[in-house]
Design a protein around this motif. Structure first.
Motif, short mmCIF file in Angstrom:
data_model
loop_
_atom_site.label_atom_id
_atom_site.label_comp_id
_atom_site.label_asym_id
_atom_site.label_seq_id
_atom_site.Cartn_x
_atom_site.Cartn_y
_atom_site.Cartn_z
N SER A 66 -88.73 13.83 -37.52
CA SER A 66 -89.25 12.44 -37.57
C SER A 66 -89.07 11.95 -36.16
CB SER A 66 -88.44 11.67 -38.50
OG SER A 66 -87.09 11.62 -38.31
N VAL A 67 -89.63 10.93 -35.83
CA VAL A 67 -89.49 10.32 -34.47
C VAL A 67 -88.85 9.00 -34.39
CG1 VAL A 67 -90.95 9.52 -32.42
CG2 VAL A 67 -91.57 11.41 -33.84
N THR A 68 -87.75 8.87 -33.37
CA THR A 68 -87.13 7.61 -33.50
C THR A 68 -88.20 6.09 -33.31
OG1 THR A 68 -86.67 7.83 -31.04
CG2 THR A 68 -85.09 8.56 -32.77
N ASN A 69 -87.72 5.10 -33.84
CA ASN A 69 -88.66 3.82 -33.90
C ASN A 69 -88.17 3.12 -32.50
OD1 ASN A 69 -86.18 2.78 -34.67
ND2 ASN A 69 -87.04 2.47 -36.73
N ALA A 70 -88.56 1.81 -32.55
CA ALA A 70 -88.25 1.00 -31.63
C ALA A 70 -86.90 0.61 -31.50
CB ALA A 70 -89.05 -0.46 -31.89
N LEU A 71 -86.06 0.82 -32.51
CA LEU A 71 -84.58 0.69 -32.42
C LEU A 71 -84.01 1.76 -32.27
CD1 LEU A 71 -84.27 -1.36 -35.97
CD2 LEU A 71 -84.35 -2.44 -33.62
N GLY A 72 -84.67 3.01 -31.88
CA GLY A 72 -84.11 4.26 -31.48
C GLY A 72 -83.56 5.09 -32.73
N GLU A 73 -84.09 4.51 -33.92
CA GLU A 73 -83.72 5.06 -35.39
C GLU A 73 -84.58 5.90 -36.02
OE1 GLU A 73 -82.42 2.13 -37.59
OE2 GLU A 73 -80.56 1.65 -36.27
N ALA A 74 -84.34 7.18 -36.56
CA ALA A 74 -85.17 8.00 -37.30
C ALA A 74 -84.57 8.19 -38.62
CB ALA A 74 -85.56 9.38 -36.44
N THR A 75 -85.41 8.49 -39.72
CA THR A 75 -85.13 8.80 -41.09
C THR A 75 -85.84 9.79 -41.77
OG1 THR A 75 -84.31 7.16 -43.19
CG2 THR A 75 -86.44 6.78 -41.83
N THR A 76 -85.23 10.05 -43.10
CA THR A 76 -85.90 11.07 -44.17
C THR A 76 -85.57 10.57 -45.25
OG1 THR A 76 -86.84 13.02 -44.28
CG2 THR A 76 -84.65 13.09 -43.91
N ASN A 77 -86.32 11.20 -46.12
CA ASN A 77 -85.72 10.86 -47.59
C ASN A 77 -85.11 12.44 -48.14
OD1 ASN A 77 -86.70 8.43 -48.35
ND2 ASN A 77 -88.73 8.96 -48.26
N TRP A 78 -83.90 12.18 -48.60
CA TRP A 78 -83.34 13.50 -49.00
C TRP A 78 -82.97 13.37 -50.58
CZ3 TRP A 78 -77.17 13.80 -47.60
CH2 TRP A 78 -76.74 15.20 -47.81
N THR A 79 -83.57 14.55 -50.99
CA THR A 79 -83.27 14.93 -52.63
C THR A 79 -81.96 15.90 -52.57
OG1 THR A 79 -85.58 14.54 -53.00
CG2 THR A 79 -84.24 15.89 -54.50
N ILE A 80 -80.99 15.53 -53.38
CA ILE A 80 -79.97 16.58 -53.34
C ILE A 80 -79.84 17.36 -54.69
CG2 ILE A 80 -78.59 15.00 -52.09
CD1 ILE A 80 -77.22 13.76 -54.53
N ALA A 81 -79.06 18.32 -54.45
CA ALA A 81 -78.76 19.20 -55.44
C ALA A 81 -77.56 19.10 -56.20
CB ALA A 81 -78.74 20.70 -54.96
N LEU A 82 -77.18 19.75 -57.35
CA LEU A 82 -75.81 19.51 -58.19
C LEU A 82 -74.65 20.00 -57.11
CD1 LEU A 82 -74.94 18.61 -60.97
CD2 LEU A 82 -74.95 20.73 -61.52
N GLY A 83 -73.64 19.13 -56.98
CA GLY A 83 -72.64 19.32 -56.28
C GLY A 83 -72.39 18.90 -54.77
#
Length: 108
Positions: A66-83
């Motif tokens: 991903s690429v940082t936005n106007a606030l210098g922030e980047a994000t993604t969605n994270w699907t987690i596993a058990l544990g």
């Protein structure tokens, strides 16, 4: 009037989405989010961030980069596993730094 222009990205910091617990096999309620700054602490717009699941149990992200936005922030969605789950956000240029997120997946 003058304009401050950020230099190369050197720092990546977690600003949201760390330390969560959620159902395995589902995206976390709060998406992992990082902020990228230069050596002077200025936000860096347009910096590339690579997301990589590093826990043994699996899991996935919606965007590998991903690429940082106007606030210098980047994000993604994270699907987690058990544990225990770990996710790293790496800068694609300028520095070898990374930020590591942790989450705990519980039975749905």
């Amino acid at each position: 009037v003058f304009e401050v222009v950020a230099s190369f990205p050197v720092t990546i910091q977690i600003v949201g989405g760390n330390g969560q617990t959620g159902p395995a096999g589902a995206p976390l309620m709060t998406a992992p989010r990082v902020r990228v700054t230069d050596r002077y602490g200025n936000i860096v717009v347009g910096a590339g961030v690579r997301w990589a699941v590093v826990s043994e149990g699996g899991g996935s992200v919606s965007y590998a980069t991903s690429v940082t936005n106007a606030l210098g922030e980047a994000t993604t969605n994270w699907t987690i596993a058990l544990g225990s789950n770990n996710l790293r956000a790496y800068l694609l240029e300028g520095s070898l730094q990374y930020a590591t997120f942790a989450a705990n997946g519980i039975a749905p």
